[in-house]
Design an enzyme around this catalytic site. Structure first.
Site, PDB file in Angstrom:
ATOM      1  N   LYS A 158      -6.449   3.166   8.695  1.00  0.00           N
ATOM      2  CA  LYS A 158      -5.571   4.154   8.060  1.00  0.00           C
ATOM      3  C   LYS A 158      -6.169   5.553   8.127  1.00  0.00           C
ATOM      4  CE  LYS A 158      -3.424   0.791   4.957  1.00  0.00           C
ATOM      5  NZ  LYS A 158      -3.240   0.340   3.573  1.00  0.00           N
ATOM      6  N   SER A 194       0.814  -1.227   0.000  1.00  0.00           N
ATOM      7  CA  SER A 194       0.000   0.000   0.000  1.00  0.00           C
ATOM      8  C   SER A 194       0.843   1.271   0.000  1.00  0.00           C
ATOM      9  CB  SER A 194      -0.936   0.011   1.215  1.00  0.00           C
ATOM     10  OG  SER A 194      -0.190   0.020   2.418  1.00  0.00           O
TER      11      SER A 194
END
Length: 771
Positions: free
Chosen positions: A721, A678
């Site tokens: 996140k 990511s």
């Protein structure tokens, strides 16, 4: 000669019957018996002796006595101590009670005295045959008895009067008083002959069998081990005759089997094992194995079920009481309950709660069991390597036992408990078998109605068990196992959720655990929020609970020592209890900088921000990666460089630039391992910023993987996140376009006033990130 009627004193004896022709003595102590003997001695010394039916009766009446007794002559009377009299008598004939004439002092009886002559007029040949038969049978009896004297044998062999012989043999038999009473009641010659001969044959056979048993036992044991001999003798007798004065273990098992709720097939198998157990010596190791197996089968809940609570409102209330948040989990449980109430079927789905440690996965399973009124069983699978832990051991040795699943059912006592398979992602495999593969049968609804445990060896129905598994990461669960479970993600808590959990649940729990009474300790809301932000960094609330516990322990000491009656913990004195803050909140950079970009990452303890730095130096085009990066992040960096080189013309970058400069990519906190798919767009943005010299906005964070053509790929852990970005004070977050649908499940509290930009290509990322 005809029978005659006499009226004479009578004495009742307990546990003793005397036949005619015998000289015997007995002790009496009852007043009526003493006076009856004294009355007999005053007259012709004749006494009627009759046996009690019930030996416990103190004052027997007519119905308590046998009808036939002994007419005897008292030969001697001796008075002993404590009002006891010893009487010596000689039996002279049989007599039957006509009536009892009770006097005030003693028992008197009118009796019919039987004629001792042979009134059947049998032929002499028949009498001779009877005489010979009795003598021969008595000789056999004497041989197996071993304690019949020579004088007795001689008397029997020399006797020519059949009537006298029958009474003499009857007196010589070592039998119970009830059997002797039957000999006494045999009045006619034929009846007396049959009774005596039958007793002789029975006693001879019993003694012969007894001798055989003793012989068998002595072949197995040492002569010096007396205790062992007695135990084996009892065991052999049980094996041969199936008789015992005490209830054996096998009989106890049979009783439990009758009460067991199980199918005919299961009961037949258990009954067969019990029969096999009866034939095994009690001191052998095989007996121990068989005993353990039978007890396990009898303790399993084959058809025993508990009634579930079907009230949705009650379930909702329990779940809300025990847990703050976790709306998705609660909703799914209520859906399951509603479907089962409508269909009436007991089949349950296999639910897997996946989330970071401390987020309440184990406790939510316990709350579900309480809400449904189900028995709760927790099976920890962390570190389990042996397949036998799941399927059980084969019954080939003493230490064999069933697997954890069957043991869980055994502990629950019902076939429909809630079974928590804790830490299912921590199972491992070795040479002893693949534990994950063994779990496939347990969790497959098409197979688990006939789950076979190697120890039990009978199909066990697991279809009605409500299985709930817990795991920290889906990536560590094997694919086939994951396919059989319904995944529910238990995500990280926000600071606000942690605050409410601490206030509603943790404070009261720790106060009670540490003995802090109500009103003795007060932790302000501000202090609680500071504990969450400055002393813990986790997705769950486990560390938070430990910190609250530490505050309570220090407060408890002060209260006990009497320094303070009421302690108040505030933001200003929190350091007195917990020391200096352990963590500083991650904050955005103060100014826009070249080559520094803030990425977002998911860890086992929640989301974090990841600062990526890129520096350029004159060189020969090498790439240096530091910060303890994993293989995936290294490849993301290489992909980002390749993409930037492919678009260098668009940004007027010298084609020779990458051959003349070295690129150093660094992720701070070098001691912490970092990996994951990511960070691609973050690295590409940082490299482009360093190459072009354009600064990147300090309030922008981003997450997503990149392809060689600049396409942005989706990621996982979006909630964690975004929560990390919010805590760091970011204003804008770039997320992959394909993750846009996940925003619907994220609360407004997390998103807040952040600008979320879904991106499909690096062009959109560059446009949002560059100043």
């Amino acid at each position: 000669m005809e029978d005659k009627i006499l009226t004479i004193p009578a004495v009742a004896l307990r546990g003793m019957t005397i036949l005619p022709g015998m000289v015997a003595h007995f002790d009496i102590s009852r007043d009526k018996s003493l006076r009856a003997v004294e009355e007999a001695m005053k007259g012709d010394q004749k006494l009627f002796i009759v046996t009690q039916k019930d030996t416990e009766k103190e004052d027997p009446q007519g119905e308590d006595l046998y009808e036939v007794g002994l007419l005897a002559v008292v030969r001697q009377v001796v008075k002993l101590q404590k009002n006891i009299m010893r009487v010596l008598i000689e039996g002279i004939g049989r007599a039957e009670i006509y009536e009892y004439t009770q006097t005030a002092d003693y028992m008197q009886a009118r009796v019919i005295v039987y004629d001792q002559e042979d009134d059947e007029q049998l032929p002499e040949q028949a009498k001779s045959a009877m005489l010979l038969s009795v003598q021969e049978t008595f000789a056999k009896y004497a041989r197996v008895h071993g304690k019949i004297g020579q004088d007795v044998m001689r008397q029997v062999q020399e006797e020519t009067d059949l009537l006298k012989l029958l009474d003499y043999v009857g007196n010589s038999l070592v039998i119970s008083y009830k059997k002797k009473q039957k000999l006494l009641e045999a009045v006619t010659l034929t009846a007396r002959y049959e009774a005596v001969l039958s007793s002789l044959l029975q006693e001879t056979e019993i003694l012969a069998l007894k001798r055989d048993f003793q012989k068998k036992v002595q072949e197995h044991v040492d002569k010096n081990q007396k205790d062992y001999l007695l135990r084996e003798q009892m065991q052999v007798i049980r094996e041969e005759l199936g008789e015992s004065n005490t209830e054996t273990d096998a009989q106890e098992y049979e009783k439990k089997l009758q009460e067991l709720q199980a199918s005919g097939e299961v009961k037949a198998r258990i009954h067969k094992e019990i029969e096999r157990f009866q034939g095994i010596s009690g001191n052998s190791s095989e007996s121990t194995v068989s005993r353990g197996y039978i007890e396990t089968l009898l303790e399993l809940p084959w058809d025993a079920v508990s009634e579930d609570n079907k009230d949705l409102k009650h379930a909702q209330k329990i779940l809300d009481e025990d847990h703050y948040g976790l709306e998705k989990v609660k909703e799914r449980i209520l859906e399951f309950l509603a479907v089962r109430n409508l269909t009436g079927k007991g089949e349950s789905p296999i639910i897997c709660l996946v989330g970071p440690p401390g987020t309440g996965k184990t406790s939510i399973a316990r709350s579900i069991a309480r809400a449904l009124d189900k028995k709760y069983v927790r099976i920890s699978l962390g570190g389990v390597r042996d397949e036998a832990e799941i399927r059980g051991h084969r019954r080939t040795y003493v230490g064999a036992m069933p697997g954890r699943i069957v043991n869980g059912l055994r502990m629950a006592g019902v076939k429909n408990p809630l079974m928590l398979l804790d830490e299912i992602d921590k199972m491992s495999s070795d040479y002893k078998g693949d534990t994950a593969s063994a779990m496939l049968e347990v969790l497959d609804s098409e197979q688990n109605h006939k789950f076979r445990d190697h120890y039990v060896e009978l199909p066990v129905d697991l279809s009605e068990v409500l299985f709930i598994a817990s795991a920290n990461s889906m990536q560590d669960i094997p694919g086939p196992l994951l396919d059989r479970m319904e995944i529910i993600e238990v995500s990280s808590y926000t600071e606000n959720e942690k605050f409410h959990i601490a206030k509603d649940h943790l404070l009261a729990k720790q106060f009670e655990k540490n003995g802090v009474a109500d009103g003795k300790l007060k932790i302000t809301d501000k202090a609680l929020r500071m504990v969450i932000s400055s002393y813990t960094r986790e997705a769950g609330v486990r560390s938070l609970e430990r910190q609250i516990g530490e505050i309570c322990r220090k407060a408890a000491r002060r209260i006990y020592e009497g320094d303070e009656k009421m302690i108040r913990v505030t933001g200003t004195n929190l350091e007195d209890f917990l020391g200096k803050p352990k963590y500083r909140p991650e904050k955005k950079n103060k100014k826009n900088e070249v080559g520094i970009v803030r990425g977002l990452a998911w860890t086992s303890v929640g989301g974090v921000t990841l600062e990526i730095e890129v520096n350029l130096m004159p060189g020969k085009g090498s790439v240096v990666l530091t910060g303890k990066l994993g293989d995936v992040m290294k490849e993301s960096a290489q992909t980002g460089i390749s993409y930037i080189r492919s678009i260098s013309e668009d940004y007027h970058i010298d084609p020779e630039f990458f051959q003349k400069h070295d690129i150093h990519i660094h992720v701070p906190e070098g001691a912490v391992p970092k990996d994951g798919p990511s960070a691609g767009i973050t690295m590409a943005t940082a490299i482009l910023s360093a190459v072009t010299g354009k600064p990147v906005r300090a309030d922008v964070a981003m997450t997503g993987e990149i392809t060689l053509r600049g396409r942005v790929l989706p990621i996982g852990g979006l909630k964690e996140k975004l929560l990390a970005a919010k805590n760091a004070g970011m204003k804008t977050v770039c997320i992959p376009k394909e993750n846009e649908q996940d925003l619907a499940e994220i609360s407004e509290e997390i998103v807040g006033d952040m600008e979320i930009i879904p991106v499909e290509h690096m062009d959109q990322v560059i446009k949002a990130a560059f100043v």
